[in-house]
Enzyme design. Structure first.
Site, short mmCIF file in Angstrom:
data_model
loop_
_atom_site.label_atom_id
_atom_site.label_comp_id
_atom_site.label_asym_id
_atom_site.label_seq_id
_atom_site.Cartn_x
_atom_site.Cartn_y
_atom_site.Cartn_z
CG HIS A 109 -0.62 -0.40 2.49
ND1 HIS A 109 0.49 0.11 3.13
CD2 HIS A 109 -1.20 -1.25 3.37
CE1 HIS A 109 0.58 -0.42 4.32
NE2 HIS A 109 -0.43 -1.25 4.50
CG ASP A 128 -5.41 -2.49 3.29
OD1 ASP A 128 -5.24 -3.62 3.79
OD2 ASP A 128 -5.02 -1.45 3.85
#
Length: 383
Positions: free
Chosen positions: A218, A276
């Site tokens: 991320h 996510d």
């Protein structure tokens, strides 16, 4: 089965009007190879490969770290329903005993569903595990539980990998912590090394990529920001020609301008869009948990008690829509970053990730005008 008149995403990254032929659970080369002549009209639709999410924690009220068969089944069913047909769920920073239990359950599930079972029960196929922690930095722990953060330990990784039936595809690591460089050098041939939850500077990150790291978890989140004098992990990844980066395009984690800049910096060959997502995805606002920690969800925002963003509440298909419709990312690029790139990253592009004869027949039809879902074909079966 034949899907006709759709704009089909091809292996060279274009959309072309053509027919898609499916025999059994695989794509076929032409009409002569298809015994079932059922036709689906794809007029006015994009036909794209089923999406692959290599980094999500939960959805539909369940979390991979629940460590139960029920959780994996529910998550796989939800993901398939929204067009995510291939999954690599992520763990959190937990104790070794907890992680061992999760790994064992995932292995048992995979062994029981290694044949045609996922499509028959309308579930995405489990292809592996993304181990996010415990080898991360306390300084950039984000939503990871500090109590269980530990130094990189090859023997511990071996135990977890064995318990998972060697399904661990990626492992998060902060390269500045003691023992990280040695761990990367020793294990990079077995698992994708992803720089994550790290306070590493540019030079440290460069060394990690030289040792064998090839991935960033991320991007922008849980790491130092990119500045003109301290480019950090972001700058090092940009300079490392083979490094790939994850991007959360949920409209919360990263500003649209930063998303567009990232595509210009890395190109769509090196970006992997992820969700996510946590257990609240697909549910109403309220109080939930992530890795045993309290999370409050309001709209698209999930936060810990201290305000730290705790994963997303957006599935990968919605991230694709957000990237295209609200951030100005070309449809061709968004599809590549949710299908081709993630499949290649975890080594499954030979069986999925493109509409190619011989691969598993996962197709999603999206209406061109708004990218609404029209139909999911999961391994040759209509959902």
């Amino acid at each position: 089965m034949v899907i006709k008149n759709a704009s089909v995403y091809t292996e060279d990254g274009r959309f072309l009007i053509r027919d898609i032929f499916i025999e059994g659970d695989r794509f076929a080369a032409g009409p002569a190879d298809v015994s079932d002549k059922e036709e689906i009209d794809g007029s006015g639709c994009y036909a794209i490969p089923g999406l692959t999410d290599i980094h999500f924690h939960g959805c539909a009220g369940f979390d991979f770290c629940d460590g139960t068969r029920e959780a994996i089944e529910a998550m796989a069913a939800y993901e398939a329903s929204v067009g995510v047909t291939n999954i690599v769920p992520a763990t959190m920073t937990l104790s070794e005993d907890m992680l061992l239990g999760i790994c064992k359950e995932a292995k048992a599930y995979r062994e029981e569903n290694s044949g045609g079972e996922p499509a028959e029960k309308k579930r995405a196929r489990l292809y592996g595990i993304n181990m996010e922690g415990p080898f991360v930095s306390v300084a950039k722990k984000g939503a990871q539980n500090e109590e269980y953060i530990s130094k990189p330990d090859a023997a511990m990784f071996d135990r977890l990998s064995e318990a998972a039936g060697h399904m661990v595809k990626l492992i998060a690591i902060a390269p500045e912590v003691e023992g990280a460089m040695e761990f990367i050098e020793e294990k990079h041939g077995e698992v994708v090394m992803s720089l994550a939850h790290t306070a590493a500077d540019y030079d440290t990150a460069v060394r990690a990529f030289e040792k064998g790291a090839s991935h960033v978890t991320h991007l922008y989140n849980a790491m130092n920001p990119y500045t003109h004098r301290a480019p950090g992990v972001i700058g090092a990844a940009a300079d490392a020609a083979k490094a790939e980066v994850e991007l959360i395009c949920d409209g919360v984690h990263i500003h649209p301008a930063a998303v567009r800049a990232t595509f210009r910096l890395f190109g769509d060959d090196r970006i992997i869009m992820i969700s996510d997502s946590m257990r609240a995805t697909g549910l109403l606002d309220g109080d939930y948990t992530l890795g045993g920690q309290y999370v409050k969800v309001v709209g698209n925002l999930a936060t810990l008690k201290d305000g730290t963003i705790a994963g997303s509440v957006t599935n990968l298909m919605d991230c694709l829509r957000t990237a295209v419709l609200k951030m100005g990312i070309p449809m061709e690029s968004a599809v590549k970053c949710t299908t081709v790139n993630p499949a290649k990253s975890v080594g499954i592009y030979d069986v999925c990730g493109s509409i190619t004869p011989g691969k598993r027949a996962n197709v999603v039809l999206l209406k061109k005008e708004n990218l609404d879902l029209k139909q999911v074909v999961l391994e040759g079966r209509l959902l």
